[in-house]
Design an enzyme around this catalytic site. Structure first.
Site, short mmCIF file in Angstrom:
data_model
loop_
_atom_site.label_atom_id
_atom_site.label_comp_id
_atom_site.label_asym_id
_atom_site.label_seq_id
_atom_site.Cartn_x
_atom_site.Cartn_y
_atom_site.Cartn_z
N ASP A 155 -17.17 6.96 -1.51
CA ASP A 155 -15.85 6.87 -0.87
C ASP A 155 -15.57 8.24 -0.26
OD1 ASP A 155 -13.19 6.25 -0.21
OD2 ASP A 155 -12.44 6.49 -2.26
N ARG B 232 0.88 -1.19 0.00
CA ARG B 232 0.00 0.00 0.00
C ARG B 232 0.90 1.22 0.00
NH1 ARG B 232 -5.34 1.56 3.40
NH2 ARG B 232 -6.14 0.12 1.85
N HIS C 88 -7.46 0.75 -6.41
CA HIS C 88 -7.67 -0.11 -5.24
C HIS C 88 -8.34 -1.39 -5.73
CE1 HIS C 88 -7.85 -1.36 -1.21
NE2 HIS C 88 -8.67 -0.46 -0.69
N GLN D 29 -10.32 -3.89 -3.38
CA GLN D 29 -11.59 -3.37 -2.88
C GLN D 29 -12.69 -3.52 -3.93
OE1 GLN D 29 -12.32 -1.72 0.37
NE2 GLN D 29 -14.31 -2.32 -0.44
N CYS E 69 -16.62 1.80 0.76
CA CYS E 69 -15.42 0.99 1.01
C CYS E 69 -14.89 1.17 2.43
CB CYS E 69 -14.34 1.32 -0.01
SG CYS E 69 -13.87 3.06 -0.05
N ARG F 13 -13.67 -8.61 2.17
CA ARG F 13 -12.27 -8.39 1.79
C ARG F 13 -11.45 -9.65 2.08
NH1 ARG F 13 -10.31 -3.16 1.71
NH2 ARG F 13 -8.49 -4.15 0.79
N1 CP Z 1 -11.34 0.08 2.48
C1 CP Z 1 -10.07 0.00 2.89
O1 CP Z 1 -9.13 -0.28 2.11
O2 CP Z 1 -9.90 0.21 4.22
P1 CP Z 1 -8.51 0.41 5.00
O3 CP Z 1 -7.94 1.73 4.53
O4 CP Z 1 -8.89 0.42 6.44
O5 CP Z 1 -7.59 -0.72 4.64
N1 NVA Z 2 -9.89 6.83 -1.68
C1 NVA Z 2 -9.58 6.39 -0.34
C2 NVA Z 2 -9.83 4.93 -0.19
C3 NVA Z 2 -9.65 4.41 1.22
C4 NVA Z 2 -9.87 2.94 1.32
C5 NVA Z 2 -8.13 6.73 -0.02
O1 NVA Z 2 -7.27 6.56 -0.89
O2 NVA Z 2 -7.85 7.20 1.09
#
Ligand code: CP
Ligand code: NVA
Length: 298
Positions: free
Chosen positions: A217, A101, A128, A131, A257, A285
Site C-alpha cells: 500500500d 470515508r 479499510h 478492501q 489496493c 471491489r
Molecule cells: N483502494 C481504494 O480504496 O481506492 P480509492 O481510494 O480510489 O477508493
Molecule cells: N492507506 C491508504 C489506502 C488507500 C486506499 C490511505 O489511507 O490513503
C-alpha cells in the site's frame, strides 16, 4: 441492524457469507434479478478522495436497485462543523444506508449509533474493511482458501490496510507477516486484541520467504502528507520488486489496493507484471461490496 465498521467486529461466519455470495454476484453480473435494495436511497459521505471506492459503491448500489447520492463533506454542513451525530440523525430519517470515508474511526461509529441505518466504513485512518475482504476474495479466486496460507504486507505497517489484514488473519486462519521499520509497525495492543499468527519484522527478505501473497500500500496515506519526507526516508527499501518476488512461493500473487506509486512501495516492472491481478482486485471491489450490501440489509 447490521453495520460494517471494522473487521474486528465482523464475525468469521459473516465474512464467509460475504465472500461466498460475492462469487455468485460476480458470475451473475448483468443478468441478475437480485435487487435487495429496491426502492431505497443510499448516501456516500466522503471526507477523503476516492476513485475505486466511490465508483464501485455507486455502481453496486444502483445494480442492487437503489438510488445513490454522493455527498462530499465539503458540500454539506458537516464540512462547516455540524456535528456527526446531528448529520446522522437528519440523514437517518431520510435515507436507508450510508457509506462513509473519513479520518477518525469513532466518526463512523458515531454515525452508525445516531443514524440508526446500515453504515459501512469505506476507509478510516484505522481500517479499510471493504478492501481487505476484496483482497481475500481475489486471492481465493485463483489460489483457493486463504486458511493456512502466508500473506506478507510490505511498507507502512501501521496504517488502515495492515490493521484490517491483522483482524482478518485471526478470523480466517492465515499467517500474516508485516515487514516495516519499527516506527511503522502496528501497535502491540492491536496485535494482542486480534490474536492469530502475526509476525512483525524489519526483515523484509525473511518476511517474503515462501509467501503466497505479497501485498503493499502507499507509504503516505491520505492525511499524512505533512510527513512525506520522513516517511520516504524511513520506508525506502520496503518495496515489492523482482528481488522480493523471487523469495516468495512460485506462483505467489502480488497485490496492491491502489493508487500505486511506482518507485516507492512497488517498482514499475513488478507492478506491470502483476497488473492483471491488481486490476482484477480493483474490479472485485464492485462484486464484494454488492455482497456486503446484500448481507447488510438481510
Ligand atoms: N483502494 C481504494 O480504496 O481506492 P480509492 O481510494 O480510489 O477508493
Ligand atoms: N492507506 C491508504 C489506502 C488507500 C486506499 C490511505 O489511507 O490513503
Amino acid at each position: 441492524m447490521k453495520h460494517l465498521l471494522s473487521l474486528e467486529t465482523l464475525s468469521r461466519a459473516d465474512m464467509e457469507t460475504i465472500l461466498q455470495n460475492a462469487v455468485v454476484l460476480k458470475r451473475q453480473r448483468g443478468d441478475s434479478q437480485h435487487k435487495p435494495l429496491a426502492g431505497q436511497t443510499w448516501a456516500l459521505i466522503f471526507t477523503k478522495s476516492s476513485t475505486r471506492t466511490r465508483v464501485s459503491f455507486e455502481v453496486g448500489i444502483r445494480e442492487l436497485g437503489a438510488s445513490v447520492m454522493f455527498l462530499s463533506s465539503n458540500d454539506i454542513q458537516l464540512g462547516r462543523g455540524e456535528p456527526i451525530k446531528d448529520t446522522a440523525r437528519v440523514l437517518g430519517r431520510m435515507i436507508h444506508g450510508a457509506v462513509i470515508r473519513t479520518f477518525a474511526q469513532k466518526d463512523v461509529e458515531e454515525f452508525a449509533a445516531y443514524g440508526k441505518i446500515p453504515t459501512i466504513n469505506a476507509l478510516t485512518d484505522d481500517e479499510h474493511p471493504c478492501q481487505v475482504l476484496t483482497d481475500i476474495f481475489t486471492f481465493q479466486e485463483t489460489h483457493g482458501p486463504i486458511q493456512g496460507k502466508v500473506v506478507t504486507f510490505v511498507g507502512d505497517g501501521a496504517c488502515n490496510m495492515p490493521i484490517s489484514w491483522v483482524f482478518a488473519a485471526a478470523k480466517l486462519g492465515f499467517e500474516l507477516r508485516i515487514a516495516a521499520p519499527k516506527a511503522f509497525q502496528p501497535p502491540a495492543e492491536i496485535l494482542k486484541r486480534a490474536g492469530g499468527k502475526i509476525v512483525v519484522t524489519e526483515d523484509l527478505q525473511a518476511a517474503a520467504a515462501g509467501a503466497d501473497l505479497l501485498y503493499t500500500d502507499v507509504w503516505i496515506s491520505m492525511g499524512k502528507e505533512a510527513e512525506s519526507a520522513e516517511r520516504i526516508r524511513q520506508l525506502t527499501g520496503y518495496q515489492i520488486n523482482q528481488s522480493i518476488v523471487k523469495l516468495a512461493k512460485p506462483g505467489a500473487l502480488v497485490m496492491h489496493c491502489l493508487p500505486a506509486y511506482r518507485g516507492k512501495e512497488i517498482d514499475e516492472e513488478t507492478f506491470e507484471a502483476n497488473a492483471d491481478t491488481i486490476f482484477t482486485e480493483a474490479e472485485n471491489r464492485l462484486h464484494v461490496q454488492k455482497s456486503i450490501l446484500s448481507w447488510i440489509v438481510s
